[in-house]
Design a protein around this motif. Sequence first.
Motif, PDB file in Angstrom:
ATOM      1  N   ASP A  30       2.525 -54.477  24.438  1.00  0.00           N
ATOM      2  CA  ASP A  30       2.983 -55.768  24.940  1.00  0.00           C
ATOM      3  C   ASP A  30       3.374 -55.594  26.415  1.00  0.00           C
ATOM      4  OD1 ASP A  30       4.286 -58.085  25.577  1.00  0.00           O
ATOM      5  OD2 ASP A  30       5.745 -57.995  23.921  1.00  0.00           O
ATOM      6  N   ALA A  32       5.296 -57.076  28.215  1.00  0.00           N
ATOM      7  CA  ALA A  32       6.745 -57.251  28.420  1.00  0.00           C
ATOM      8  C   ALA A  32       7.479 -55.915  28.350  1.00  0.00           C
ATOM      9  CB  ALA A  32       7.310 -58.225  27.395  1.00  0.00           C
ATOM     10  N   LYS A  33       6.911 -54.945  27.605  1.00  0.00           N
ATOM     11  CA  LYS A  33       7.572 -53.630  27.539  1.00  0.00           C
ATOM     12  C   LYS A  33       7.609 -52.985  28.930  1.00  0.00           C
ATOM     13  CE  LYS A  33       7.398 -48.953  25.779  1.00  0.00           C
ATOM     14  NZ  LYS A  33       6.870 -47.980  24.859  1.00  0.00           N
ATOM     15  N   GLY A  37      11.037 -54.102  29.730  1.00  0.00           N
ATOM     16  CA  GLY A  37      11.634 -52.965  29.019  1.00  0.00           C
ATOM     17  C   GLY A  37      11.772 -51.759  29.930  1.00  0.00           C
ATOM     18  N   TYR A 144       2.112 -38.224  35.477  1.00  0.00           N
ATOM     19  CA  TYR A 144       2.293 -37.775  34.083  1.00  0.00           C
ATOM     20  C   TYR A 144       0.923 -37.688  33.424  1.00  0.00           C
ATOM     21  CZ  TYR A 144       7.229 -38.817  34.821  1.00  0.00           C
ATOM     22  OH  TYR A 144       8.517 -38.821  35.298  1.00  0.00           O
ATOM     23  N   GLU A 149       3.698 -41.591  27.513  1.00  0.00           N
ATOM     24  CA  GLU A 149       4.754 -42.596  27.695  1.00  0.00           C
ATOM     25  C   GLU A 149       5.188 -42.710  29.151  1.00  0.00           C
ATOM     26  OE1 GLU A 149       7.660 -40.961  25.130  1.00  0.00           O
ATOM     27  OE2 GLU A 149       6.805 -41.843  23.316  1.00  0.00           O
ATOM     28  N   VAL A 197       7.401 -33.665  30.107  1.00  0.00           N
ATOM     29  CA  VAL A 197       8.646 -34.422  30.098  1.00  0.00           C
ATOM     30  C   VAL A 197       9.061 -34.745  28.671  1.00  0.00           C
ATOM     31  CG1 VAL A 197       7.474 -36.650  30.378  1.00  0.00           C
ATOM     32  CG2 VAL A 197       9.857 -36.442  31.068  1.00  0.00           C
ATOM     33  N   GLY A 199      11.057 -37.499  27.603  1.00  0.00           N
ATOM     34  CA  GLY A 199      11.572 -38.717  28.223  1.00  0.00           C
ATOM     35  C   GLY A 199      12.961 -39.122  27.752  1.00  0.00           C
ATOM     36  N   LYS A 200      13.155 -39.100  26.423  1.00  0.00           N
ATOM     37  CA  LYS A 200      14.457 -39.542  25.892  1.00  0.00           C
ATOM     38  C   LYS A 200      15.563 -38.572  26.312  1.00  0.00           C
ATOM     39  CE  LYS A 200      12.918 -43.064  23.294  1.00  0.00           C
ATOM     40  NZ  LYS A 200      11.823 -43.594  24.102  1.00  0.00           N
ATOM     41  N   SER A 202      15.534 -36.760  28.975  1.00  0.00           N
ATOM     42  CA  SER A 202      15.774 -36.907  30.418  1.00  0.00           C
ATOM     43  C   SER A 202      16.720 -38.073  30.694  1.00  0.00           C
ATOM     44  CB  SER A 202      14.461 -37.066  31.197  1.00  0.00           C
ATOM     45  OG  SER A 202      13.891 -38.332  30.999  1.00  0.00           O
ATOM     46  N   PRO A 236      13.775 -43.749  38.481  1.00  0.00           N
ATOM     47  CA  PRO A 236      12.424 -43.388  38.057  1.00  0.00           C
ATOM     48  C   PRO A 236      11.648 -44.600  37.562  1.00  0.00           C
ATOM     49  CG  PRO A 236      14.066 -42.618  36.471  1.00  0.00           C
ATOM     50  CD  PRO A 236      14.821 -43.122  37.655  1.00  0.00           C
ATOM     51  N   PHE A 237      12.369 -45.583  37.076  1.00  0.00           N
ATOM     52  CA  PHE A 237      11.839 -46.920  36.739  1.00  0.00           C
ATOM     53  C   PHE A 237      13.067 -47.822  36.829  1.00  0.00           C
ATOM     54  CE2 PHE A 237      12.861 -44.408  33.058  1.00  0.00           C
ATOM     55  CZ  PHE A 237      13.659 -45.223  32.273  1.00  0.00           C
ATOM     56  N   LYS A 239      14.574 -50.105  35.154  1.00  0.00           N
ATOM     57  CA  LYS A 239      15.502 -50.264  34.033  1.00  0.00           C
ATOM     58  C   LYS A 239      16.564 -49.164  34.033  1.00  0.00           C
ATOM     59  CE  LYS A 239      16.445 -52.249  29.955  1.00  0.00           C
ATOM     60  NZ  LYS A 239      15.433 -52.282  28.962  1.00  0.00           N
ATOM     61  N   LYS A 243      20.755 -48.916  32.999  1.00  0.00           N
ATOM     62  CA  LYS A 243      21.391 -47.937  32.098  1.00  0.00           C
ATOM     63  C   LYS A 243      22.475 -47.158  32.857  1.00  0.00           C
ATOM     64  CE  LYS A 243      17.113 -47.028  29.441  1.00  0.00           C
ATOM     65  NZ  LYS A 243      17.436 -47.442  28.092  1.00  0.00           N
TER      66      LYS A 243
HETATM   67  N1  COA Z   1       9.438 -56.418  25.360  1.00  0.00           N
HETATM   68  C1  COA Z   1      10.524 -56.066  26.104  1.00  0.00           C
HETATM   69  N2  COA Z   1      11.072 -54.810  26.071  1.00  0.00           N
HETATM   70  C2  COA Z   1      10.492 -53.904  25.252  1.00  0.00           C
HETATM   71  C3  COA Z   1       9.368 -54.211  24.470  1.00  0.00           C
HETATM   72  C4  COA Z   1       8.847 -55.527  24.530  1.00  0.00           C
HETATM   73  N3  COA Z   1       7.777 -55.904  23.830  1.00  0.00           N
HETATM   74  N4  COA Z   1       9.022 -53.091  23.777  1.00  0.00           N
HETATM   75  C5  COA Z   1       9.905 -52.119  24.122  1.00  0.00           C
HETATM   76  N5  COA Z   1      10.794 -52.618  25.012  1.00  0.00           N
HETATM   77  C6  COA Z   1      11.901 -51.912  25.643  1.00  0.00           C
HETATM   78  C7  COA Z   1      12.662 -50.999  24.715  1.00  0.00           C
HETATM   79  O1  COA Z   1      13.620 -51.701  23.958  1.00  0.00           O
HETATM   80  C8  COA Z   1      13.292 -50.023  25.712  1.00  0.00           C
HETATM   81  O2  COA Z   1      14.406 -50.630  26.317  1.00  0.00           O
HETATM   82  P1  COA Z   1      15.822 -49.858  26.325  1.00  0.00           P
HETATM   83  O3  COA Z   1      15.557 -48.508  26.947  1.00  0.00           O
HETATM   84  O4  COA Z   1      16.707 -50.720  27.148  1.00  0.00           O
HETATM   85  O5  COA Z   1      16.236 -49.725  24.891  1.00  0.00           O
HETATM   86  C9  COA Z   1      12.218 -49.913  26.792  1.00  0.00           C
HETATM   87  O6  COA Z   1      11.348 -51.032  26.630  1.00  0.00           O
HETATM   88  C10 COA Z   1      11.391 -48.637  26.685  1.00  0.00           C
HETATM   89  O7  COA Z   1      10.928 -48.547  25.372  1.00  0.00           O
HETATM   90  P2  COA Z   1      10.789 -47.139  24.641  1.00  0.00           P
HETATM   91  O8  COA Z   1      10.213 -47.358  23.289  1.00  0.00           O
HETATM   92  O9  COA Z   1      12.083 -46.403  24.740  1.00  0.00           O
HETATM   93  O10 COA Z   1       9.727 -46.475  25.618  1.00  0.00           O
HETATM   94  P3  COA Z   1       8.920 -45.147  25.491  1.00  0.00           P
HETATM   95  O11 COA Z   1       9.252 -44.398  24.250  1.00  0.00           O
HETATM   96  O12 COA Z   1       7.507 -45.512  25.703  1.00  0.00           O
HETATM   97  O13 COA Z   1       9.451 -44.238  26.728  1.00  0.00           O
HETATM   98  C11 COA Z   1      10.429 -43.469  28.754  1.00  0.00           C
HETATM   99  C12 COA Z   1      10.176 -44.671  27.851  1.00  0.00           C
HETATM  100  C13 COA Z   1      11.265 -43.863  29.945  1.00  0.00           C
HETATM  101  C14 COA Z   1      11.173 -42.375  27.979  1.00  0.00           C
HETATM  102  C15 COA Z   1       9.064 -42.939  29.242  1.00  0.00           C
HETATM  103  O14 COA Z   1       8.481 -43.913  30.080  1.00  0.00           O
HETATM  104  C16 COA Z   1       9.135 -41.625  29.994  1.00  0.00           C
HETATM  105  O15 COA Z   1       9.070 -40.565  29.389  1.00  0.00           O
HETATM  106  N6  COA Z   1       9.229 -41.675  31.343  1.00  0.00           N
HETATM  107  C17 COA Z   1       9.233 -40.520  32.212  1.00  0.00           C
HETATM  108  C18 COA Z   1      10.588 -39.801  32.267  1.00  0.00           C
HETATM  109  C19 COA Z   1      11.637 -40.577  32.983  1.00  0.00           C
HETATM  110  O16 COA Z   1      11.364 -41.426  33.824  1.00  0.00           O
HETATM  111  N7  COA Z   1      12.922 -40.253  32.703  1.00  0.00           N
HETATM  112  C20 COA Z   1      14.051 -40.955  33.305  1.00  0.00           C
HETATM  113  C21 COA Z   1      15.199 -40.085  33.679  1.00  0.00           C
HETATM  114  S1  COA Z   1      14.798 -39.025  35.018  1.00  0.00           S
END
Ligand code: COA
Length: 398
Positions: A30, A32-33, A37, A144, A149, A197, A199-200, A202, A236-237, A239, A243
């Motif tokens: 989606d 929107a994610k 997200g 990446y 992800e 990475v 991700g969670k 990090s 890094p993004f 959102k 947080k």
């Molecule tokens: N509409 C709106 N939001 C949505 C959605 C939708 N249809 N589907 C998911 N989301 C939201 C989730 O609720 C989540 O929000 P939240 O974090 O506020 O709870 C967000 O989108 C991300 O969803 P998630 O399932 O956690 O994403 P992911 O498992 O694909 O991974 C990262 C996200 C950031 C972990 C991944 O992009 C990553 O590994 N990034 C690189 C590492 C990084 O940047 N780390 C940061 C610290 S340095």
Amino acid sequence: MTTVGIDDISIYSPGFFYPLEDLAHRHGVDPAKYLYGIGQEQMAVPSPDEDIVTMAANAVAPVLTADVRERISTVIFATESGVDQSKSAGMFVHGVLGLNPNCRVVEFKQACYSATAGLQFACDLVRHRPSEKVLVIASDIARYERNSEGECTQGAGAVAMVIAKNPSLVEIHPQSGLFSLDVMDFWRPNHRDAAYVDGKLSIDVYLRSLRESYADFCRKDGMPLAAIEKLCFHQPFTKMSKKAFAALREAAGAEADHLDETSYAESQAYGRQIGNTYAASLYIALASLLDNCAEDLGGRNIGLFSYGSGSVGEFFAATVRQGYRRRLRTRAHRALLAGRREIDYATYVAWFYNSAKSAEDRVCPEETAGRYRLAAIDAQRRVYAAARNLELNAAACP
Ligand code: COA
């Protein structure tokens, strides 16, 4: 004590972007994610004749007044995506831009944190020898694995900052809170082009690092949060700023009552269109805040948090100088982003995953919209050149 800080700031990002809505469709996600997200709209994509050196040279060129050229004593190049294990990427920039030979040039590394070490060391050098200026450069391509992800957070860009006494833009205060923890949340062994990475993890370590750095900042009598009106987080993004703000607010309690989402909203504008730029990310967020905040921030205080996986965090404070707007490069930064060209999925994949990362000998066709380009890799020597179409590109890099 002499006032020291950022006297000039210039950002650069490639002239091409790939929309995340399209990536979401390709991934069957989606949109929107990614848009809400994760908080990203576009990913800056370097053409095959761009790398961290050309992006850096494009960011540095506008700040090179005759005075800066003469007074630079040190060039610090911060990056996660270095192009050579031995030679500093800053040496290539020194050559491309014909910088003062009587200066030192080094490269700093600690994931997305290293530019902050560069900034702090630069401030201390200038406090010690106030007639000198230090050039701090951060430049990175955030890459990446394909279909991972992290792919939706990729990006590319650079920032150049001139550190000087009596700075025109922001004063950097000497107290800072620090926190280091040896952890494997993001890393890239020497043979790899893309980072590994977790991700969670990090995100968790980032937030712990913010809490611990802020606690250390308070212990060292850093500026009270009650006196801080704006915030800039490593981003890094976008959102992640939300947080980070929630974590800081919880840690600070009533001291943060006057802060809300508007305290960092303007810092997200450029990052949302560029994507992650690792070491440059916090300072592109700072430029975004200074450029896009409608209120005059002169005399107001900013809290900054820098994080680099692996991991190091630092919380510090800055004060915006009166009259800072006269020195900003807002028009150039906006023109740079507005002038970018959208590319399709096939071009994105070819450029991000195939061409730009290759270290094979080759001649690079001219694609960049910037002023400087990687012309060739010849007998494993990187050859840089001015782009031919300088006049056309002047609009993108005033
Ligand atoms: N509409 C709106 N939001 C949505 C959605 C939708 N249809 N589907 C998911 N989301 C939201 C989730 O609720 C989540 O929000 P939240 O974090 O506020 O709870 C967000 O989108 C991300 O969803 P998630 O399932 O956690 O994403 P992911 O498992 O694909 O991974 C990262 C996200 C950031 C972990 C991944 O992009 C990553 O590994 N990034 C690189 C590492 C990084 O940047 N780390 C940061 C610290 S340095």
